[in-house]
Design a protein around this motif. Structure first.
Motif, PDB file in Angstrom:
ATOM      1  N   ASN A 110       0.776  -1.242   0.000  1.00  0.00           N
ATOM      2  CA  ASN A 110       0.000   0.000   0.000  1.00  0.00           C
ATOM      3  C   ASN A 110       0.806   1.290   0.000  1.00  0.00           C
ATOM      4  OD1 ASN A 110      -2.615  -1.198   0.096  1.00  0.00           O
ATOM      5  ND2 ASN A 110      -2.163  -1.788   2.198  1.00  0.00           N
ATOM      6  N   PHE A 111       1.983   1.311   0.586  1.00  0.00           N
ATOM      7  CA  PHE A 111       2.635   2.591   0.827  1.00  0.00           C
ATOM      8  C   PHE A 111       4.027   2.751   0.253  1.00  0.00           C
ATOM      9  CE2 PHE A 111      -0.159   1.782   4.523  1.00  0.00           C
ATOM     10  CZ  PHE A 111      -1.101   2.760   4.257  1.00  0.00           C
ATOM     11  N   SER A 112       4.544   1.788  -0.456  1.00  0.00           N
ATOM     12  CA  SER A 112       5.934   1.884  -0.899  1.00  0.00           C
ATOM     13  C   SER A 112       6.076   2.252  -2.370  1.00  0.00           C
ATOM     14  CB  SER A 112       6.651   0.562  -0.624  1.00  0.00           C
ATOM     15  OG  SER A 112       6.091  -0.461  -1.410  1.00  0.00           O
ATOM     16  N   GLN A 113       5.076   2.874  -2.946  1.00  0.00           N
ATOM     17  CA  GLN A 113       5.165   3.271  -4.349  1.00  0.00           C
ATOM     18  C   GLN A 113       6.125   4.451  -4.499  1.00  0.00           C
ATOM     19  OE1 GLN A 113       3.538   1.614  -6.755  1.00  0.00           O
ATOM     20  NE2 GLN A 113       2.601   0.272  -5.256  1.00  0.00           N
ATOM     21  N   LEU A 114       6.968   4.391  -5.510  1.00  0.00           N
ATOM     22  CA  LEU A 114       7.842   5.527  -5.793  1.00  0.00           C
ATOM     23  C   LEU A 114       7.020   6.666  -6.381  1.00  0.00           C
ATOM     24  CD1 LEU A 114      10.995   3.878  -7.392  1.00  0.00           C
ATOM     25  CD2 LEU A 114      10.742   4.804  -5.104  1.00  0.00           C
ATOM     26  N   SER A 115       7.460   7.881  -6.119  1.00  0.00           N
ATOM     27  CA  SER A 115       6.733   9.027  -6.649  1.00  0.00           C
ATOM     28  C   SER A 115       6.899   9.097  -8.158  1.00  0.00           C
ATOM     29  CB  SER A 115       7.245  10.305  -5.997  1.00  0.00           C
ATOM     30  OG  SER A 115       8.614  10.463  -6.264  1.00  0.00           O
ATOM     31  N   LYS A 116       5.889   9.621  -8.811  1.00  0.00           N
ATOM     32  CA  LYS A 116       5.928   9.766 -10.271  1.00  0.00           C
ATOM     33  C   LYS A 116       6.865  10.906 -10.625  1.00  0.00           C
ATOM     34  CE  LYS A 116       1.712   7.579 -11.412  1.00  0.00           C
ATOM     35  NZ  LYS A 116       2.059   6.390 -12.110  1.00  0.00           N
ATOM     36  N   LYS A 117       7.480  10.782 -11.780  1.00  0.00           N
ATOM     37  CA  LYS A 117       8.387  11.816 -12.269  1.00  0.00           C
ATOM     38  C   LYS A 117       7.972  12.219 -13.670  1.00  0.00           C
ATOM     39  CE  LYS A 117      12.313  10.512  -9.468  1.00  0.00           C
ATOM     40  NZ  LYS A 117      12.305  11.561  -8.512  1.00  0.00           N
ATOM     41  N   GLY A 118       8.452  13.370 -14.081  1.00  0.00           N
ATOM     42  CA  GLY A 118       8.176  13.867 -15.415  1.00  0.00           C
ATOM     43  C   GLY A 118       9.346  14.692 -15.913  1.00  0.00           C
ATOM     44  N   ILE A 119       9.369  14.926 -17.215  1.00  0.00           N
ATOM     45  CA  ILE A 119      10.415  15.744 -17.832  1.00  0.00           C
ATOM     46  C   ILE A 119       9.750  16.939 -18.503  1.00  0.00           C
ATOM     47  CG2 ILE A 119      12.172  15.824 -19.646  1.00  0.00           C
ATOM     48  CD1 ILE A 119      12.838  12.958 -19.020  1.00  0.00           C
ATOM     49  N   ILE A 120      10.268  18.114 -18.212  1.00  0.00           N
ATOM     50  CA  ILE A 120       9.752  19.338 -18.820  1.00  0.00           C
ATOM     51  C   ILE A 120      10.170  19.336 -20.286  1.00  0.00           C
ATOM     52  CG2 ILE A 120       9.852  21.852 -18.802  1.00  0.00           C
ATOM     53  CD1 ILE A 120      10.339  21.678 -15.768  1.00  0.00           C
ATOM     54  N   THR A 121       9.195  19.470 -21.179  1.00  0.00           N
ATOM     55  CA  THR A 121       9.484  19.371 -22.615  1.00  0.00           C
ATOM     56  C   THR A 121       9.308  20.688 -23.352  1.00  0.00           C
ATOM     57  OG1 THR A 121       7.222  18.640 -23.008  1.00  0.00           O
ATOM     58  CG2 THR A 121       8.899  16.922 -22.750  1.00  0.00           C
ATOM     59  N   SER A 122       8.936  21.725 -22.664  1.00  0.00           N
ATOM     60  CA  SER A 122       8.756  23.021 -23.307  1.00  0.00           C
ATOM     61  C   SER A 122       9.975  23.896 -23.055  1.00  0.00           C
ATOM     62  CB  SER A 122       7.496  23.701 -22.755  1.00  0.00           C
ATOM     63  OG  SER A 122       7.347  24.974 -23.318  1.00  0.00           O
ATOM     64  N   ALA A 123      10.390  24.637 -24.078  1.00  0.00           N
ATOM     65  CA  ALA A 123      11.576  25.483 -23.956  1.00  0.00           C
ATOM     66  C   ALA A 123      11.364  26.634 -22.984  1.00  0.00           C
ATOM     67  CB  ALA A 123      11.975  26.023 -25.325  1.00  0.00           C
ATOM     68  N   ASN A 124      10.154  27.125 -22.866  1.00  0.00           N
ATOM     69  CA  ASN A 124       9.845  28.223 -21.951  1.00  0.00           C
ATOM     70  C   ASN A 124       8.637  27.844 -21.106  1.00  0.00           C
ATOM     71  OD1 ASN A 124      11.866  30.082 -22.811  1.00  0.00           O
ATOM     72  ND2 ASN A 124      10.650  30.450 -24.646  1.00  0.00           N
ATOM     73  N   ALA A 125       8.870  27.018 -20.108  1.00  0.00           N
ATOM     74  CA  ALA A 125       7.787  26.572 -19.239  1.00  0.00           C
ATOM     75  C   ALA A 125       7.694  27.500 -18.026  1.00  0.00           C
ATOM     76  CB  ALA A 125       8.025  25.144 -18.790  1.00  0.00           C
ATOM     77  N   TYR A 126       6.493  27.959 -17.757  1.00  0.00           N
ATOM     78  CA  TYR A 126       6.256  28.854 -16.628  1.00  0.00           C
ATOM     79  C   TYR A 126       5.957  28.028 -15.391  1.00  0.00           C
ATOM     80  CZ  TYR A 126       5.968  32.723 -19.905  1.00  0.00           C
ATOM     81  OH  TYR A 126       6.253  33.653 -20.855  1.00  0.00           O
ATOM     82  N   LEU A 127       6.724  28.262 -14.326  1.00  0.00           N
ATOM     83  CA  LEU A 127       6.477  27.620 -13.044  1.00  0.00           C
ATOM     84  C   LEU A 127       5.792  28.642 -12.147  1.00  0.00           C
ATOM     85  CD1 LEU A 127       9.867  25.763 -12.528  1.00  0.00           C
ATOM     86  CD2 LEU A 127       7.770  24.918 -13.559  1.00  0.00           C
ATOM     87  N   MET A 128       4.589  28.292 -11.679  1.00  0.00           N
ATOM     88  CA  MET A 128       3.750  29.225 -10.936  1.00  0.00           C
ATOM     89  C   MET A 128       3.610  28.776  -9.484  1.00  0.00           C
ATOM     90  SD  MET A 128       3.144  31.032 -13.592  1.00  0.00           S
ATOM     91  CE  MET A 128       1.804  32.159 -13.329  1.00  0.00           C
ATOM     92  N   THR A 129       3.219  29.716  -8.622  1.00  0.00           N
ATOM     93  CA  THR A 129       3.018  29.397  -7.208  1.00  0.00           C
ATOM     94  C   THR A 129       1.694  28.693  -6.959  1.00  0.00           C
ATOM     95  OG1 THR A 129       2.052  31.574  -6.810  1.00  0.00           O
ATOM     96  CG2 THR A 129       4.419  31.322  -6.393  1.00  0.00           C
ATOM     97  N   GLY A 130       0.757  28.781  -7.888  1.00  0.00           N
ATOM     98  CA  GLY A 130      -0.547  28.150  -7.735  1.00  0.00           C
ATOM     99  C   GLY A 130      -1.056  27.646  -9.065  1.00  0.00           C
ATOM    100  N   PRO A 131      -2.145  26.888  -9.043  1.00  0.00           N
ATOM    101  CA  PRO A 131      -2.684  26.319 -10.283  1.00  0.00           C
ATOM    102  C   PRO A 131      -3.544  27.314 -11.060  1.00  0.00           C
ATOM    103  CG  PRO A 131      -3.957  25.546  -8.438  1.00  0.00           C
ATOM    104  CD  PRO A 131      -2.849  26.383  -7.871  1.00  0.00           C
ATOM    105  N   SER A 132      -2.923  28.412 -11.452  1.00  0.00           N
ATOM    106  CA  SER A 132      -3.659  29.454 -12.160  1.00  0.00           C
ATOM    107  C   SER A 132      -2.673  30.306 -12.955  1.00  0.00           C
ATOM    108  CB  SER A 132      -4.405  30.328 -11.147  1.00  0.00           C
ATOM    109  OG  SER A 132      -4.869  31.501 -11.763  1.00  0.00           O
ATOM    110  N   ALA A 133      -3.126  30.799 -14.082  1.00  0.00           N
ATOM    111  CA  ALA A 133      -2.287  31.712 -14.870  1.00  0.00           C
ATOM    112  C   ALA A 133      -2.107  33.044 -14.139  1.00  0.00           C
ATOM    113  CB  ALA A 133      -2.898  31.940 -16.243  1.00  0.00           C
ATOM    114  N   GLY A 134      -2.997  33.333 -13.191  1.00  0.00           N
ATOM    115  CA  GLY A 134      -2.901  34.566 -12.425  1.00  0.00           C
ATOM    116  C   GLY A 134      -2.020  34.450 -11.194  1.00  0.00           C
ATOM    117  N   ALA A 135      -1.504  33.269 -10.901  1.00  0.00           N
ATOM    118  CA  ALA A 135      -0.636  33.075  -9.742  1.00  0.00           C
ATOM    119  C   ALA A 135       0.724  33.727 -10.009  1.00  0.00           C
ATOM    120  CB  ALA A 135      -0.469  31.589  -9.451  1.00  0.00           C
ATOM    121  N   ASP A 136       1.475  33.894  -8.946  1.00  0.00           N
ATOM    122  CA  ASP A 136       2.801  34.505  -9.074  1.00  0.00           C
ATOM    123  C   ASP A 136       3.752  33.562  -9.804  1.00  0.00           C
ATOM    124  OD1 ASP A 136       2.036  36.789  -7.706  1.00  0.00           O
ATOM    125  OD2 ASP A 136       2.611  35.969  -5.761  1.00  0.00           O
TER     126      ASP A 136
END
Length: 177
Positions: A110-136
């Motif tokens: 139940n509890f020993s699953q490894l966390s999922k990972k991903g690779i950023i594939t966009s040349a200009n990816a915006y990292l935001m403080t919240g799940p919104s385009a209006g976030a910082d």
């Protein structure tokens, strides 16, 4: 395929393809190549050590560990029943051992699953403080960074980024299998 992506400077897809190949073959040369590419391009998330290799081995063989725990539990249970039938006494040590192996099997399932990972594939990816385009805005990052996925919210994916949390649009990220 990764060589082609690398030659056309599509770093995100090259690393994604190499990671998938490494997952299938566990070839150390692929891991070395991914680390070289990551160091040349100052990418996050590609550090590997013996602990990470152990976790990969454990994740690939999780079912065998669970089966071993369950087989050990059956063995201990048979010893308890034999002792109770022959000597008509209970063994506290065996009972504790049975409880421990069953708890370990439950944890592994139940509890020993490894966390999922991903690779950023966009040349200009915006990292935001919240799940919104209006976030910082935290940072505008390039492609190729390997990140740990925490969760999803609508079209946003929450990731771990430089000892913190950030949100990135899901079309800027390829989830690793």
């Amino acid at each position: 395929m990764a060589f082609i992506y690398e030659s056309i400077e599509d770093l995100g897809n090259a690393l994604y393809t190499l990671n998938n190949y490494y997952k299938l073959t566990s070839d150390k040369k692929v891991l070395v190549k991914m680390n070289e590419m990551a160091q040349q391009n100052n990418l996050e998330g590609y550090s590997t050590n013996d602990f990470h290799l152990f976790l990969k081995f454990f994740d690939e063989n999780r079912n065998y560990f669970v089966l071993a725990c369950l087989a050990l539990s059956v063995l201990i249970l048979s010893m308890i029943l034999k002792r109770k039938k022959k000597l008509e006494e209970r063994s506290a040590g065996l009972t504790i051992g049975l409880a421990f192996t069953l708890l370990l099997a439950t944890y592994l399932i139940n509890f020993s699953q490894l966390s999922k990972k991903g690779i950023i594939t966009s040349a200009n990816a915006y990292l935001m403080t919240g799940p919104s385009a209006g976030a910082d805005l935290i940072e505008i990052t390039g492609e190729g960074h390997k990140v740990e996925i925490v969760g999803n919210k609508d079209i946003w994916v929450e990731i771990k980024w430089k000892n913190g949390r950030a949100f990135i649009r899901e079309n800027n990220l390829k989830k690793l299998p």
